[in-house]
Design a protein around this motif. Structure first.
Motif, PDB file in Angstrom:
ATOM      1  N   PRO A   8     -10.066 -36.734  24.616  1.00  0.00           N
ATOM      2  CA  PRO A   8     -10.096 -35.489  23.847  1.00  0.00           C
ATOM      3  C   PRO A   8     -10.112 -34.295  24.784  1.00  0.00           C
ATOM      4  CG  PRO A   8     -12.285 -36.398  23.984  1.00  0.00           C
ATOM      5  CD  PRO A   8     -11.382 -37.384  24.648  1.00  0.00           C
ATOM      6  N   ALA A   9      -9.698 -33.167  24.263  1.00  0.00           N
ATOM      7  CA  ALA A   9      -9.818 -31.934  25.039  1.00  0.00           C
ATOM      8  C   ALA A   9     -11.282 -31.737  25.421  1.00  0.00           C
ATOM      9  CB  ALA A   9      -9.311 -30.751  24.230  1.00  0.00           C
ATOM     10  N   ASN A  22     -11.760 -33.623  34.903  1.00  0.00           N
ATOM     11  CA  ASN A  22     -12.753 -33.146  33.948  1.00  0.00           C
ATOM     12  C   ASN A  22     -12.207 -31.961  33.163  1.00  0.00           C
ATOM     13  OD1 ASN A  22     -14.622 -35.025  35.011  1.00  0.00           O
ATOM     14  ND2 ASN A  22     -15.360 -33.543  36.527  1.00  0.00           N
ATOM     15  N   SER A  23     -12.882 -31.618  32.111  1.00  0.00           N
ATOM     16  CA  SER A  23     -12.475 -30.481  31.269  1.00  0.00           C
ATOM     17  C   SER A  23     -10.988 -30.564  30.936  1.00  0.00           C
ATOM     18  CB  SER A  23     -12.794 -29.158  31.971  1.00  0.00           C
ATOM     19  OG  SER A  23     -14.177 -29.059  32.253  1.00  0.00           O
ATOM     20  N   LEU A  24     -10.561 -31.720  30.515  1.00  0.00           N
ATOM     21  CA  LEU A  24      -9.146 -31.931  30.247  1.00  0.00           C
ATOM     22  C   LEU A  24      -8.641 -31.020  29.135  1.00  0.00           C
ATOM     23  CD1 LEU A  24      -9.059 -35.796  30.584  1.00  0.00           C
ATOM     24  CD2 LEU A  24      -7.666 -34.209  31.907  1.00  0.00           C
ATOM     25  N   GLU A  25      -7.393 -30.628  29.299  1.00  0.00           N
ATOM     26  CA  GLU A  25      -6.720 -29.755  28.337  1.00  0.00           C
ATOM     27  C   GLU A  25      -5.472 -30.458  27.828  1.00  0.00           C
ATOM     28  OE1 GLU A  25      -5.868 -26.378  30.755  1.00  0.00           O
ATOM     29  OE2 GLU A  25      -7.977 -25.762  30.949  1.00  0.00           O
ATOM     30  N   PRO A  26      -5.030 -30.137  26.616  1.00  0.00           N
ATOM     31  CA  PRO A  26      -3.776 -30.754  26.122  1.00  0.00           C
ATOM     32  C   PRO A  26      -2.612 -30.554  27.096  1.00  0.00           C
ATOM     33  CG  PRO A  26      -4.927 -29.668  24.336  1.00  0.00           C
ATOM     34  CD  PRO A  26      -5.684 -29.324  25.590  1.00  0.00           C
ATOM     35  N   GLU A  27      -2.634 -29.449  27.847  1.00  0.00           N
ATOM     36  CA  GLU A  27      -1.561 -29.185  28.814  1.00  0.00           C
ATOM     37  C   GLU A  27      -1.576 -30.165  29.992  1.00  0.00           C
ATOM     38  OE1 GLU A  27      -2.249 -25.938  26.227  1.00  0.00           O
ATOM     39  OE2 GLU A  27      -3.669 -26.864  27.628  1.00  0.00           O
ATOM     40  N   GLN A  57       4.213 -46.345  39.951  1.00  0.00           N
ATOM     41  CA  GLN A  57       5.023 -46.498  38.732  1.00  0.00           C
ATOM     42  C   GLN A  57       4.638 -45.491  37.657  1.00  0.00           C
ATOM     43  OE1 GLN A  57       2.441 -48.319  39.494  1.00  0.00           O
ATOM     44  NE2 GLN A  57       1.256 -48.677  37.636  1.00  0.00           N
ATOM     45  N   GLY A  58       3.492 -44.854  37.811  1.00  0.00           N
ATOM     46  CA  GLY A  58       3.055 -43.852  36.856  1.00  0.00           C
ATOM     47  C   GLY A  58       2.092 -44.406  35.822  1.00  0.00           C
ATOM     48  N   THR A  59       1.197 -43.539  35.366  1.00  0.00           N
ATOM     49  CA  THR A  59       0.267 -43.888  34.307  1.00  0.00           C
ATOM     50  C   THR A  59       0.165 -42.711  33.335  1.00  0.00           C
ATOM     51  OG1 THR A  59      -1.980 -44.714  33.839  1.00  0.00           O
ATOM     52  CG2 THR A  59      -1.780 -43.096  35.600  1.00  0.00           C
ATOM     53  N   GLN A  60       0.190 -43.016  32.048  1.00  0.00           N
ATOM     54  CA  GLN A  60       0.212 -41.976  31.026  1.00  0.00           C
ATOM     55  C   GLN A  60      -1.192 -41.419  30.794  1.00  0.00           C
ATOM     56  OE1 GLN A  60       2.925 -40.674  29.091  1.00  0.00           O
ATOM     57  NE2 GLN A  60       1.364 -39.193  28.473  1.00  0.00           N
ATOM     58  N   VAL A  61      -1.286 -40.107  30.765  1.00  0.00           N
ATOM     59  CA  VAL A  61      -2.509 -39.407  30.372  1.00  0.00           C
ATOM     60  C   VAL A  61      -2.173 -38.551  29.167  1.00  0.00           C
ATOM     61  CG1 VAL A  61      -4.181 -37.633  31.022  1.00  0.00           C
ATOM     62  CG2 VAL A  61      -3.533 -39.409  32.663  1.00  0.00           C
ATOM     63  N   THR A  62      -2.913 -38.743  28.093  1.00  0.00           N
ATOM     64  CA  THR A  62      -2.704 -37.971  26.878  1.00  0.00           C
ATOM     65  C   THR A  62      -4.021 -37.324  26.476  1.00  0.00           C
ATOM     66  OG1 THR A  62      -0.981 -39.500  26.140  1.00  0.00           O
ATOM     67  CG2 THR A  62      -1.932 -38.030  24.487  1.00  0.00           C
ATOM     68  N   VAL A  63      -3.980 -36.013  26.308  1.00  0.00           N
ATOM     69  CA  VAL A  63      -5.177 -35.256  25.928  1.00  0.00           C
ATOM     70  C   VAL A  63      -4.947 -34.684  24.540  1.00  0.00           C
ATOM     71  CG1 VAL A  63      -6.770 -33.412  26.542  1.00  0.00           C
ATOM     72  CG2 VAL A  63      -5.591 -34.696  28.340  1.00  0.00           C
ATOM     73  N   LYS A  84      -7.362 -26.527  39.578  1.00  0.00           N
ATOM     74  CA  LYS A  84      -8.480 -26.161  40.449  1.00  0.00           C
ATOM     75  C   LYS A  84      -9.761 -25.971  39.643  1.00  0.00           C
ATOM     76  CE  LYS A  84      -6.067 -23.953  44.308  1.00  0.00           C
ATOM     77  NZ  LYS A  84      -5.721 -22.672  44.960  1.00  0.00           N
ATOM     78  N   GLY A  85     -10.839 -26.539  40.164  1.00  0.00           N
ATOM     79  CA  GLY A  85     -12.129 -26.437  39.491  1.00  0.00           C
ATOM     80  C   GLY A  85     -12.349 -27.484  38.419  1.00  0.00           C
ATOM     81  N   ARG A  86     -11.289 -28.220  38.065  1.00  0.00           N
ATOM     82  CA  ARG A  86     -11.417 -29.252  37.032  1.00  0.00           C
ATOM     83  C   ARG A  86     -11.154 -30.660  37.576  1.00  0.00           C
ATOM     84  NH1 ARG A  86      -7.967 -29.446  32.965  1.00  0.00           N
ATOM     85  NH2 ARG A  86      -6.210 -28.472  34.082  1.00  0.00           N
ATOM     86  N   PHE A  87     -10.235 -30.765  38.517  1.00  0.00           N
ATOM     87  CA  PHE A  87      -9.863 -32.065  39.089  1.00  0.00           C
ATOM     88  C   PHE A  87     -10.418 -32.176  40.505  1.00  0.00           C
ATOM     89  CE2 PHE A  87      -5.650 -32.863  36.589  1.00  0.00           C
ATOM     90  CZ  PHE A  87      -6.330 -32.633  35.395  1.00  0.00           C
ATOM     91  N   THR A  88     -10.793 -33.390  40.885  1.00  0.00           N
ATOM     92  CA  THR A  88     -11.274 -33.655  42.236  1.00  0.00           C
ATOM     93  C   THR A  88     -10.606 -34.908  42.772  1.00  0.00           C
ATOM     94  OG1 THR A  88     -13.439 -32.675  41.724  1.00  0.00           O
ATOM     95  CG2 THR A  88     -13.271 -34.049  43.699  1.00  0.00           C
TER      96      THR A  88
END
Length: 123
Positions: A12-13, A83-88, A115-121, A64-68
């Protein structure tokens, strides 16, 4: 070289996900490693990278500030804590590696790709 990516999925967002990428056939002692992402209809974007020797990091302004980013050299594994994932942030995330430094981030094409992995927010 081969990469095994994991950790993608649906969040979720405002939620969090942690991506992992285990590398085989190359050593993080000699390769910078990180993540790109591509959403449908959008250009590929270099999200984050960590260099081989000094651990310098790169982050796209959008994360920046959300991903590490971090790495465990003993396991030859790189992580992206999101963290603090956004739909974008919804995209296919690709692990990538290039010799020594993060010069191919954000717009270049590293030599090795997962090969890639899907992230959906969800909103």
């Amino acid at each position: 070289a081969q990469f095994v990516e994991s950790g993608g999925g649906l969040a979720p967002a405002g939620g969090s996900l942690r991506l992992s990428c285990a590398a085989f056939g190359l050593s993080f002692e000699h390769y910078a490693v990180g993540w790109f992402r591509q959403a449908p209809g959008k250009e590929r974007e270099g999200v984050s990278c960590i260099s081989s020797s000094d651990g310098n990091t790169y982050y796209a302004d959008s994360v920046k500030g959300r991903f590490t980013i971090s790495k465990d050299s003993a396991k030859n594994t790189v992580y992206l804590q999101m963290n603090s994932l956004e739909p974008e942030d919804t995209a296919v995330y690709y692990c990538a590696a290039d010799f020594l430094v993060c010069s191919k981030w954000p717009k270049g094409s590293p030599d090795f790709w997962g090969q890639g992995t899907q992230v959906t927010v969800s909103a």
